[in-house]
Design an enzyme around this catalytic site. Structure first.
Site, PDB file in Angstrom:
ATOM      1  N   ASP A 154      47.619  47.123  42.538  1.00 21.66           N
ATOM      2  CA  ASP A 154      47.704  46.665  43.933  1.00 21.66           C
ATOM      3  C   ASP A 154      47.230  45.221  44.039  1.00 21.66           C
ATOM      4  OD1 ASP A 154      44.971  47.488  43.434  1.00 21.66           O
ATOM      5  OD2 ASP A 154      44.604  47.479  45.590  1.00 21.66           O
ATOM      6  N   ASP A 178      45.395  38.519  39.355  1.00 21.40           N
ATOM      7  CA  ASP A 178      44.578  39.618  39.896  1.00 21.40           C
ATOM      8  C   ASP A 178      45.478  40.687  40.491  1.00 21.40           C
ATOM      9  OD1 ASP A 178      42.533  41.156  40.929  1.00 21.40           O
ATOM     10  OD2 ASP A 178      41.979  39.738  42.502  1.00 21.40           O
ATOM     11  N   GLU A 203      42.271  49.155  44.245  1.00 20.29           N
ATOM     12  CA  GLU A 203      41.082  48.355  43.919  1.00 20.29           C
ATOM     13  C   GLU A 203      40.767  47.367  45.028  1.00 20.29           C
ATOM     14  OE1 GLU A 203      38.303  45.468  42.460  1.00 20.29           O
ATOM     15  OE2 GLU A 203      40.318  45.011  43.128  1.00 20.29           O
ATOM     16  N   HIS A 259      43.314  35.889  45.476  1.00 18.15           N
ATOM     17  CA  HIS A 259      43.193  36.210  46.911  1.00 18.15           C
ATOM     18  C   HIS A 259      43.625  35.053  47.809  1.00 18.15           C
ATOM     19  CE1 HIS A 259      40.039  39.675  46.322  1.00 18.15           C
ATOM     20  NE2 HIS A 259      40.932  39.627  45.345  1.00 18.15           N
TER      21      HIS A 259
HETATM   22  N1  BES Z   1      39.348  41.107  40.067  1.00 18.77           N
HETATM   23  C1  BES Z   1      38.586  40.999  41.244  1.00 18.77           C
HETATM   24  C2  BES Z   1      37.109  40.849  40.971  1.00 18.77           C
HETATM   25  C3  BES Z   1      36.679  39.665  40.162  1.00 18.77           C
HETATM   26  C4  BES Z   1      37.382  38.473  40.164  1.00 18.77           C
HETATM   27  C5  BES Z   1      35.549  39.767  39.397  1.00 18.77           C
HETATM   28  C6  BES Z   1      36.966  37.412  39.390  1.00 18.77           C
HETATM   29  C7  BES Z   1      35.117  38.698  38.655  1.00 18.77           C
HETATM   30  C8  BES Z   1      35.845  37.505  38.632  1.00 18.77           C
HETATM   31  C9  BES Z   1      38.840  42.227  42.110  1.00 18.77           C
HETATM   32  O1  BES Z   1      40.207  42.508  42.213  1.00 18.77           O
HETATM   33  C10 BES Z   1      38.361  41.973  43.508  1.00 18.77           C
HETATM   34  O2  BES Z   1      38.883  41.091  44.138  1.00 18.77           O
HETATM   35  N2  BES Z   1      37.405  42.759  43.982  1.00 18.77           N
HETATM   36  C11 BES Z   1      36.975  42.691  45.348  1.00 18.77           C
HETATM   37  C12 BES Z   1      36.186  43.894  45.717  1.00 18.77           C
HETATM   38  C13 BES Z   1      36.934  44.961  46.458  1.00 18.77           C
HETATM   39  C14 BES Z   1      36.010  46.054  46.917  1.00 18.77           C
HETATM   40  C15 BES Z   1      37.790  44.450  47.570  1.00 18.77           C
HETATM   41  C16 BES Z   1      36.083  41.503  45.559  1.00 18.77           C
HETATM   42  O3  BES Z   1      35.343  41.099  44.653  1.00 18.77           O
HETATM   43  O4  BES Z   1      36.108  40.977  46.685  1.00 18.77           O
HETATM   44 MN    MN Z   2      41.146  42.451  40.429  1.00 16.81          MN
HETATM   45 MN    MN Z   3      41.020  41.102  43.758  1.00 15.35          MN
END
Ligand code: BES
Ligand code: MN
Ligand code: MN
Length: 458
Positions: free
Chosen positions: A86, A123, A156, A430
């Site tokens: 996703d 991502d 995720e 993002h």
């Molecule tokens: N892949 C990311 C997290 C990430 C990015 C970790 C770069 C370390 C370096 C993951 O897809 C993400 O965006 N996670 C969200 C959390 C989720 C609960 C929405 C975030 O970190 O905002």
């Molecule tokens: Mn991610």
């Molecule tokens: Mn992400």
């Protein structure tokens, strides 16, 4: 041998990733449900084609989880590959130079060989697909040295709320020796690194109500609390003059690093001027006493992610709004607990609201912080694999983002994770114009089989 297969299939590996990237599998918006299913099926079919067994879409209360495995010998170790298909919403669309779901290749300063521009490129579709193609490569060359299981989820980006119950209900199926995840960043393409920690998250929405209806801002303004003014002041009050967070008890559980651990962390190269230049800011900001790497790696934060209310249309409308809203995230570090922090926030937010307004605090998803070991056999296998393909030993780092399920893997499945990511923080995850370097994509496909090889050598 492996490299030869990669060389011969470079275009095919890219074409397939493009197909996956064209599917707008946005989990935050139910309107894209068909695309979610299509993306899941795409990965399912490619796993089957590569030679995986028992490949299926596991239904959940939300989006399906793609599962597949190759058990070559039950007495050999098993790697569980986790990732997500996703993606985040692509809005605001007008800030994209090319449409988010029409992947295109462009060169950038840090990607002189070209980067794939598309939502999810880095991502995490690009990074997930490296695993599918690395698996295909090992299967085609008959070099898969141990067992592998794939678990690729579709929620995720919205908090993985159905993956936890799935893991708990499928402990036997998911039995493995380590979880391998490519969903994080390296420091730079000539500076490999491995994240050995992720921050936790507490995400909250607040609603502040003043008068029972929108009012004329001339007739009533000055005599009635304006919920937007109040909300802005409440949010601003949550950092003091040293940019410490003012919620009572917020730092109580925070693990302070020893001088030696901090020194170790600060060995990673970091160019403050480059950092500022990249973001076009004259100065960085943050908690007194910590530098940028520490502020994003080992310190907790509180940030307003969105704020709205009142009139935001064309021109000027004189209105004193009835309501104001904000979305607030707190990034957490060991040993903060997201539920306790959410509770502290709620109590504090309610306590600082003046009498002229009422507030509602609505918690969203959260997740716990993790640190992953750097002395484990699995970490060393990842370290050796990257050293082999980058010609440099990767530096252990702390990632600022969150992957909430990693803490659950440890708690519920007893599995440690290795965060062998290949993206760059500057890849605009993002954001508009998300991209993933061709160098990074192919480097991942090249490196992953070495991880399997070194991990299998006891
Ligand atoms: N892949 C990311 C997290 C990430 C990015 C970790 C770069 C370390 C370096 C993951 O897809 C993400 O965006 N996670 C969200 C959390 C989720 C609960 C929405 C975030 O970190 O905002
Ligand atoms: Mn991610
Ligand atoms: Mn992400």
């Amino acid at each position: 041998m492996l490299n030869q297969y990669l060389d011969q299939n470079k275009q095919k590996f890219l074409d397939e990733l493009f197909e996956l990237l064209r599917i707008p599998s946005i989990s935050a918006d139910p309107a894209y449900h068909n695309d979610i299913v299509e993306a899941a099926n795409y990965i399912k079919n490619k796993l089957i084609a590569a030679g995986a067994d028992k490949v299926e879409l596991c239904e959940t209360a939300g989006n399906p989880i793609v599962y597949g495995e190759k058990i070559i010998d039950p007495s050999l170790p098993t790697v569980l590959v986790y990732g997500h298909y996703d993606v985040q919403p692509a809005v605001p669309l007008d800030l994209w130079d090319t449409p988010p779901f029409e992947p295109t290749i462009r060169k950038t300063a840090v990607h002189p060989d070209g980067a794939i521009f598309a939502r999810g490129a880095c991502d995490d579709k690009g990074q997930v697909y490296m695993h599918v193609k690395a698996f295909e490569t090992m299967m085609a060359n008959n070099t898969l040295p141990c067992n592998v299981k794939f678990m690729i989820e579709g929620e995720e980006e919205v908090g993985s709320s159905n993956l936890g119950p799935f893991c708990i209900a499928n402990k036997e199926k998911l039995k493995a020796d380590v979880v391998l995840i490519s969903d994080t960043s390296i420091l730079a393409n000539d500076t490999p690194s491995i994240d050995c920690g992720l921050r936790g998250l507490s995400y909250i929405e607040v609603e502040v109500t003043g008068p029972n209806r929108d009012l004329h801002s001339g007739v009533y303004g000055g005599a009635i609390a304006n919920p937007i003014n109040i909300l802005a002041k409440m949010i601003a009050s949550m950092h003091d003059e040293n940019n410490h967070i003012t919620i009572p008890g917020f730092y109580d559980q925070v693990v302070e690093l020893s001088a030696q651990e901090r020194a170790e962390l600060n060995k990673a190269p970091f160019d403050l001027n480059e950092y500022k230049k990249d973001l076009n800011v004259a100065e960085v900001w943050g908690e007194t006493g910590y530098n940028v790497m520490e502020r994003t790696g080992i310190r907790p934060t509180l940030d307003c992610n969105g704020i709205w209310g009142g009139y935001i249309g064309e021109g000027a409308k004189t209105v004193l709004p009835s309501k104001a809203f904000a979305k607030i995230s707190m990034r957490l570090v060991p040993n903060q607990d997201s539920h306790s922090i959410t509770e502290l926030f709620k109590n504090h937010f309610e306590s600082i609201a003046p009498k002229g307004v009422t507030v509602i605090v609505k918690p969203h998803h959260g997740g716990e912080p993790v640190v992953t070991p750097i002395d484990s056999h699995a970490y060393k296998a990842a370290e050796k694999a990257m050293e082999k393909t980058y010609g440099k030993k990767p530096i252990p780092t702390r990632g600022g983002g969150s992957i909430p399920i990693v803490a659950l893997f440890e708690r519920e499945l007893g599995l440690k994770s290795v965060l062998m990511g290949f993206g760059l923080d500057s890849d605009a995850l993002h954001s508009p114009n998300e991209h993933y370097g061709l160098f990074n994509y192919y480097k991942g496909i090249e490196t992953i089989p070495y991880f399997f090889q070194y991990f299998s050598e006891k």
